[in-house]
Motif scaffolding. Structure first.
Motif, PDB file in Angstrom:
ATOM      1  N   ALA A 210       0.837  -1.203   0.000  1.00  0.00           N
ATOM      2  CA  ALA A 210       0.000   0.000   0.000  1.00  0.00           C
ATOM      3  C   ALA A 210       0.873   1.254   0.000  1.00  0.00           C
ATOM      4  O   ALA A 210       0.561   2.239  -0.682  1.00  0.00           O
ATOM      5  CB  ALA A 210      -0.930  -0.011   1.211  1.00  0.00           C
ATOM      6  N   LEU A 211       1.972   1.244   0.736  1.00  0.00           N
ATOM      7  CA  LEU A 211       2.868   2.398   0.775  1.00  0.00           C
ATOM      8  C   LEU A 211       3.584   2.605  -0.555  1.00  0.00           C
ATOM      9  O   LEU A 211       3.924   3.732  -0.919  1.00  0.00           O
ATOM     10  CB  LEU A 211       3.884   2.245   1.902  1.00  0.00           C
ATOM     11  CG  LEU A 211       3.329   2.369   3.324  1.00  0.00           C
ATOM     12  CD1 LEU A 211       4.420   2.104   4.353  1.00  0.00           C
ATOM     13  CD2 LEU A 211       2.703   3.738   3.550  1.00  0.00           C
ATOM     14  N   ALA A 212       3.807   1.543  -1.295  1.00  0.00           N
ATOM     15  CA  ALA A 212       4.471   1.657  -2.591  1.00  0.00           C
ATOM     16  C   ALA A 212       3.559   2.307  -3.625  1.00  0.00           C
ATOM     17  O   ALA A 212       4.030   2.911  -4.585  1.00  0.00           O
ATOM     18  CB  ALA A 212       4.922   0.286  -3.073  1.00  0.00           C
ATOM     19  N   VAL A 213       2.272   2.221  -3.427  1.00  0.00           N
ATOM     20  CA  VAL A 213       1.318   2.797  -4.365  1.00  0.00           C
ATOM     21  C   VAL A 213       1.342   4.332  -4.295  1.00  0.00           C
ATOM     22  O   VAL A 213       1.168   5.010  -5.307  1.00  0.00           O
ATOM     23  CB  VAL A 213      -0.101   2.257  -4.082  1.00  0.00           C
ATOM     24  CG1 VAL A 213      -1.156   3.008  -4.859  1.00  0.00           C
ATOM     25  CG2 VAL A 213      -0.153   0.775  -4.393  1.00  0.00           C
ATOM     26  N   VAL A 214       1.597   4.885  -3.130  1.00  0.00           N
ATOM     27  CA  VAL A 214       1.556   6.335  -2.957  1.00  0.00           C
ATOM     28  C   VAL A 214       2.567   7.049  -3.858  1.00  0.00           C
ATOM     29  O   VAL A 214       2.192   7.957  -4.607  1.00  0.00           O
ATOM     30  CB  VAL A 214       1.736   6.717  -1.474  1.00  0.00           C
ATOM     31  CG1 VAL A 214       1.882   8.216  -1.301  1.00  0.00           C
ATOM     32  CG2 VAL A 214       0.570   6.181  -0.651  1.00  0.00           C
TER      33      VAL A 214
ATOM     34  N   ALA B 190       1.448   6.871  -7.487  1.00  0.00           N
ATOM     35  CA  ALA B 190       0.302   7.731  -7.771  1.00  0.00           C
ATOM     36  C   ALA B 190       0.732   9.189  -7.868  1.00  0.00           C
ATOM     37  O   ALA B 190       0.269   9.931  -8.748  1.00  0.00           O
ATOM     38  CB  ALA B 190      -0.766   7.562  -6.686  1.00  0.00           C
ATOM     39  N   VAL B 191       1.638   9.612  -6.997  1.00  0.00           N
ATOM     40  CA  VAL B 191       2.134  10.991  -7.042  1.00  0.00           C
ATOM     41  C   VAL B 191       2.871  11.239  -8.357  1.00  0.00           C
ATOM     42  O   VAL B 191       2.689  12.278  -8.995  1.00  0.00           O
ATOM     43  CB  VAL B 191       3.040  11.293  -5.832  1.00  0.00           C
ATOM     44  CG1 VAL B 191       3.775  12.615  -5.994  1.00  0.00           C
ATOM     45  CG2 VAL B 191       2.219  11.288  -4.546  1.00  0.00           C
ATOM     46  N   LEU B 192       3.693  10.291  -8.782  1.00  0.00           N
ATOM     47  CA  LEU B 192       4.408  10.426 -10.052  1.00  0.00           C
ATOM     48  C   LEU B 192       3.427  10.566 -11.215  1.00  0.00           C
ATOM     49  O   LEU B 192       3.594  11.427 -12.081  1.00  0.00           O
ATOM     50  CB  LEU B 192       5.333   9.229 -10.276  1.00  0.00           C
ATOM     51  CG  LEU B 192       6.054   9.205 -11.625  1.00  0.00           C
ATOM     52  CD1 LEU B 192       7.002  10.392 -11.743  1.00  0.00           C
ATOM     53  CD2 LEU B 192       6.805   7.897 -11.794  1.00  0.00           C
ATOM     54  N   CYS B 193       2.405   9.759 -11.243  1.00  0.00           N
ATOM     55  CA  CYS B 193       1.404   9.836 -12.315  1.00  0.00           C
ATOM     56  C   CYS B 193       0.702  11.192 -12.316  1.00  0.00           C
ATOM     57  O   CYS B 193       0.508  11.795 -13.374  1.00  0.00           O
ATOM     58  CB  CYS B 193       0.377   8.720 -12.168  1.00  0.00           C
ATOM     59  SG  CYS B 193       1.038   7.092 -12.539  1.00  0.00           S
TER      60      CYS B 193
END
Length: 89
Positions: free
Chosen positions: A13-17, A20-23
């Motif tokens: 879940a922490l890796a998704v953050v 998502a910010v990069l996108c």
């Protein structure tokens, strides 16, 4: 569910953050507005074009004109004429 499974789920879940910010940053960068109000990709800063030349006196002028026509305000063309035996410099 074991403690290891819970830890792995938390790490996933922490890796998704950051992803998502990069996108979001990529989307925002491609939708910036130019000075004329048109949406476009961000403009690069000034550039310097290096043009090497050695004994090019007879044909360098059209090449220089062609490059200059493509430059924007703030860009520079640098012609490097070294050790020429004609009038290139």
């Amino acid at each position: 569910m074991t403690a290891l499974d819970g830890l792995l789920a938390l790490l996933a879940a922490l890796a998704v953050v950051p992803a998502a910010v990069l996108c979001l940053e990529i989307v925002a960068a491609t939708r910036r507005r130019r000075d004329d109000g048109e949406t476009n990709a961000p403009r690069a800063g000034p550039v310097a074009v290096l043009m090497p030349a050695h004994d090019e006196a007879t044909g360098i002028e059209p090449a220089i004109r062609a490059v200059l026509a493509q430059l924007r305000a703030g860009d520079r063309l640098l012609v490097v004429a070294d050790n020429c035996s004609d009038r290139t410099a």
